[in-house]
Structures are given as C-alpha cells and as structure tokens.
Design an enzyme around this catalytic site. Structure first.
Site, PDB file in Angstrom:
ATOM      1  N   LYS A 177       0.858  -1.180   0.000  1.00 13.59           N
ATOM      2  CA  LYS A 177       0.000   0.000   0.000  1.00 13.59           C
ATOM      3  C   LYS A 177       0.900   1.238   0.000  1.00 13.59           C
ATOM      4  O   LYS A 177       1.442   1.631   1.024  1.00 13.59           O
ATOM      5  CB  LYS A 177      -0.922   0.045   1.228  1.00 13.59           C
ATOM      6  CG  LYS A 177      -1.983   1.174   1.116  1.00 13.59           C
ATOM      7  CD  LYS A 177      -2.334   1.796   2.428  1.00 13.59           C
ATOM      8  CE  LYS A 177      -1.324   2.734   2.943  1.00 13.59           C
ATOM      9  NZ  LYS A 177      -1.139   3.974   2.106  1.00 13.59           N
ATOM     10  N   GLU A 253       9.857   1.280  10.906  1.00 14.21           N
ATOM     11  CA  GLU A 253      10.824   2.357  10.713  1.00 14.21           C
ATOM     12  C   GLU A 253      10.047   3.653  10.881  1.00 14.21           C
ATOM     13  O   GLU A 253       9.276   4.053  10.011  1.00 14.21           O
ATOM     14  CB  GLU A 253      11.473   2.259   9.328  1.00 14.21           C
ATOM     15  CG  GLU A 253      12.730   3.082   9.189  1.00 14.21           C
ATOM     16  CD  GLU A 253      12.486   4.407   8.503  1.00 14.21           C
ATOM     17  OE1 GLU A 253      12.396   5.420   9.236  1.00 14.21           O
ATOM     18  OE2 GLU A 253      12.380   4.442   7.277  1.00 14.21           O
ATOM     19  N   CYS A 287      13.366  11.122   6.804  1.00 13.42           N
ATOM     20  CA  CYS A 287      13.325  10.709   8.210  1.00 13.42           C
ATOM     21  C   CYS A 287      14.700  10.718   8.848  1.00 13.42           C
ATOM     22  O   CYS A 287      14.804  10.722  10.081  1.00 13.42           O
ATOM     23  CB  CYS A 287      12.677   9.335   8.350  1.00 13.42           C
ATOM     24  SG  CYS A 287      13.444   8.065   7.320  1.00 13.42           S
ATOM     25  N   GLU A 382       9.665  16.669  14.920  1.00 11.20           N
ATOM     26  CA  GLU A 382      10.298  16.520  13.609  1.00 11.20           C
ATOM     27  C   GLU A 382       9.682  17.526  12.643  1.00 11.20           C
ATOM     28  O   GLU A 382       8.486  17.480  12.355  1.00 11.20           O
ATOM     29  CB  GLU A 382      10.091  15.083  13.106  1.00 11.20           C
ATOM     30  CG  GLU A 382      10.893  14.730  11.884  1.00 11.20           C
ATOM     31  CD  GLU A 382      10.760  13.254  11.512  1.00 11.20           C
ATOM     32  OE1 GLU A 382      11.651  12.747  10.810  1.00 11.20           O
ATOM     33  OE2 GLU A 382       9.772  12.607  11.919  1.00 11.20           O
TER      34      GLU A 382
END
Length: 479
Positions: A177, A253, A287, A382
């Site tokens: 997906k 992750e 990331c 972040e």
C-alpha cells in the site's frame, strides 16, 4: 535530463491483473497544485482479493529456487534502470522532489533489487552438533509468508524496493500500500515487475485514499504473517498493537529527530557542505535528515554564517528543472507545520539568518535559525522541512546529552577529525544509524533502522533479509 510526457497507469494490481475501481482519488502535483492522475481507490473487497492471491501465490513462490528468484529480480533491476528517467520524472511530479535528486533515488532503489537478487542465494542454514550418535540436528531458514507493506510518500521508489527486495528474495509474497500522495511510482515499479516475468500474486499494489479501512482487513487476517511499515511513530504504535491479535512479525521504521554534532576541529567548509546535504535534500523531508545542528561554541558564529550563505544559495523552483535543488513541500499540512515551527522559534527569541518565510504555493525558503533553545517546538518535534536550527555547546559531554535528549533514535551525525572522540561519541549516541563525517550513510548493503521510539527491525544488508525469514529446527534420527 530530457522531460517527456508520461501516461500514468492508474489501476491497482490485484493478483496478476490491473483492476479499476468504482471510486478513484486524485494525485496532485505539489508544484502546480493540479491533479495529475485519478487513481483506483481500493477498499475492503480488493484487500480480501489481494490476500487470497498472495496466499495462493506463496504456495508456489516459496518453492522456487533461490537462483530462479535471483534471475527474475535481476531482470527487474535492469528494467528499473532502463526506465530510470521516467521513474525520476514521476517522483518529481507526484511529490515534488527535484528531478536530479529523484534520479539518484531511483538508482538507490534499484540497488536494493540488485543486492537482494544476490542475497537470495545466500540464505544459509546450519548443522548443530548432537550429543547423541543417532541424531543429526539442522536449522534451516524459510520465508515467513505473505507480507503487507506500507510505504511513505517521501521516497516513493526506494522505500518500496527496500521492503519488497528482501521479501521476494526470501520467498515471501508482498501486498504493497503506497502513500496516497505518491502512488504512481509504485504502480510503475509493479509494471516493470510484471514485464520482467513476475508471477501473478507475488507482488500486488493496492492504492487507496482510505488506508485505515484497507489496513484493518490486512491486520485482521492471520494469513498475512508480517507487517512492514515506514511512517510516523503514532501510526506505528497503532499497527504494532493491531498486529498482536494475530502475532504477525513486525518491522517499524518510524519518526526521527536527528542531531548533527559539529566539533571545533571540524573542516569547516566540508562540515557546512555536509550539513546542507543532510538537512536540505528533499526540502528536509527525510526521516534521517538532521533536525538539530549542534556546533561547538568556538566555531559557532563562523559555521552559522557559512551555513546561512550556503542555504541562501540553494536554487528553489520547479522540480522538473534539472537545476532545481529545493522543490515544494508535499502538501499544505506539511507547509503549515514548518511555518508553525519557525514562528514559535522566532517568538521565543530565535534569530533568522536566512529564509524564514513561505514563498508561495507549497514552497518554504531554506532557513537557518540561531539562538535556538530546548523549549522551542523545533527541538522536540520533527519539522520535515528546509529549516536548520543551530544550537551551541561547550563540551563533548554536553553535546552527547543534548543529542540523546529525545524519545527518537533513528539517525545521528557528527563531524570531527579526532579519532578518539569519533569513537567515543559514536558509541554513546543512542541511535541506530551514525554518520561519522558522512552526511548520507544509507546504502543497500548496510542496516537501516532505529532504536527507542524510532522503531525496531532493520532494512538493508543481510539484516533486512532476516526480517522475512524464520528459523526451523529439524532433528533427524538416524536409524
């Protein structure tokens, strides 16, 4: 790079067929704001169909030889490189990554397919000494089963192959997906898989605007034996909880908040160059890009000025222009978060050396902040944008404490020419990936993954392959 018109396949791959759906959803260009495609909107029916196909295909795929799997993956690898320009342009169009950078991503993505094509032939077992003369003990590795993978929008090619490569090499089937913001690259990769001769049901791609409903079906079915996810920590926690009911294997992750420690003995010019490469690639939407730049006090002013000068010189513009270095942010939500972080920092006393403003559309100017303190949002969240906050430190101990003062632990970086310091700091940083005088450490043959709330499991190298295998012990009585 020559830019050409692309005709997008907008169907989902279920079994071995390209399937349209009654509903569709639009994929928008972050640069122009225009819809570039209407993509099949898969739901529970397509999810169930895909599971059946994956389970059926697994019965055959797991029994193919490692050499057969490797040969097929090598064909796929060659086709990806053949169409690298089209794939790079697709990435630029659907998520705004500069096309020259997107080309690098496609080659990086291809490297996972090549690496795991070779690793398929290196899934070794072991013999274990027995205390009995009449027994022989063996441990063999076998594929875990059908896999469900969820990939993010910021690396629409590399995150796909980094998961699918080891899964296929191990003998697993895979249902993907892709992110709703950038599904077109995944569809193109699936087309190339079929062109290479990929069997029906071994790789499937379900595009959807409602990932919750589709994922719910996958997580509830015990025949899906593994979930691999790259995305936010919040969603990762939800999926981990959902996996418990059927005890799926899980790889996560998740979010990061990478520090970059620049010590006073650093090569200043190279350190600035490296921080720019680490922070501003993909407009800061990675990331593992640095979110906090810690600079030793004695060089902080000189470093900050050089960093601001370098950031101000980055070319912002059309991602399809090969000279563009900074493209737009992926969507309005991402832009608003960047604006909020900078406004909060300013309100609390940070100074803007360059940038500090939205420049129209989904663009935000490359920004360098100084006078940054721990109580600012940018120090705990972040940012996922082209903003580099600079914080000063006096001692090595202080820098390590500050770098580790986060619930995240994906990637961290440092620049020093002192070998002893390099070893001390690298060992004490609580992160899964350390870039030591290296701003871009990721590579197909090395482990990628985090600690703490950045997740668990590893992708890349033989570690990534192990995530898709289980160990079976066989005890043989010799009669």
């Amino acid at each position: 790079m020559s830019i050409k018109e692309i005709t997008f396949n907008t169907k989902a791959l279920v079994g071995g067929e390209w399937v349209g759906t009654a509903r569709s959803f639009a994929v928008y260009s972050p640069y122009s704001g225009e819809a570039i495609a209407q993509v099949a909107d898969c739901g529970e029916a397509e999810a169930r169909r895909a599971i059946e196909a994956a389970v059926t295909a697994f019965e055959t795929w797991r029994d193919t030889t490692a050499y057969e799997r490797a040969a097929l993956m090598k064909k796929w690898h060659a086709l990806i490189l053949r169409d690298e320009q089209t794939l790079a342009q697709t990435i630029a169009m659907e998520m705004g990554k500069p096309v020259s950078e997107a080309l690098g991503e496609v080659r990086y993505a291809a490297s996972f397919v090549e690496w795991y094509a070779e690793e398929a032939k290196r899934i070794y077992g072991e013999t274990v000494p027995s205390q009995f003369a009449h027994k022989r003990l063996f441990a063999i590795k076998q594929p875990v089963g059908p896999v469900y993978g969820v990939t993010p929008w910021n690396f629409p090619a590399a995150m796909v192959t980094r998961k699918i490569g080891p899964a296929l090499a191990a003998g697993c089937t895979f249902i993907l997906k892709p992110a709703e913001q950038s599904p077109l690259t995944a569809i193109k990769l699936a087309e190339l898989w079929l062109e290479a001769g990929g069997p029906p049901g071994v790789l499937q791609v379900l595009t959807t605007s409602d990932p919750v409903a589709l994922t719910r079906v996958m997580m509830a079915d015990e025949r899906i034996r593994k979930i691999t996810f790259t995305g936010s920590t919040e969603v990762g926690k939800i999926l981990t909880r959902q996996s418990a009911d059927t005890l799926k294997r899980v790889s996560m992750e998740l979010g990061g908040h990478a520090p970059y420690l620049v010590f006073e003995d650093a090569d200043l010019e190279q350190a600035v160059k490296d921080v720019v490469a680490c922070k501003f690639r993909n407009a800061g939407q990675t990331c593992v890009c640095t979110n906090r730049v810690y600079v030793q006090q004695s060089i902080a002013e000189a470093f900050s000025q050089k960093l601001a000068q370098a950031a101000a010189g980055l070319k912002v513009g059309d991602p399809l222009d090969p000279s563009t270095q900074i493209g737009p942010l992926v969507d309005a939500q991402g832009l608003e978060k960047v604006k909020a972080h900078v406004e909060d920092a300013r309100a609390k006393g940070a100074a803007v050396l360059t940038g500090g403003e939205a420049t129209g559309g989904l663009f935000y100017a490359p920004t360098v902040l100084t006078g940054v303190r721990e109580d600012m949002r940018i120090m705990s969240e972040e940012t996922f944008g082209p903003v580099a906050p600079v914080i000063t430190f006096k001692t090595e101990e202080e820098a390590i404490r500050a770098a580790n003062n986060t619930p995240y632990g994906l990637a961290a970086y440092l620049w020093t020419r002192d070998l002893s310091r390099a070893i001390r700091v690298a060992e004490r940083l609580e992160y899964g990936i350390i870039g030591l005088n290296d701003a871009v450490p990721s590579t197909a043959q090395a482990p990628f993954g985090g600690v703490k709330q950045s997740g668990f499991g590893r992708e890349g190298g033989h570690w990534g392959l192990e995530e898709y295998l289980y160990v079976k012990y066989v005890s043989v009585g010799v009669v």
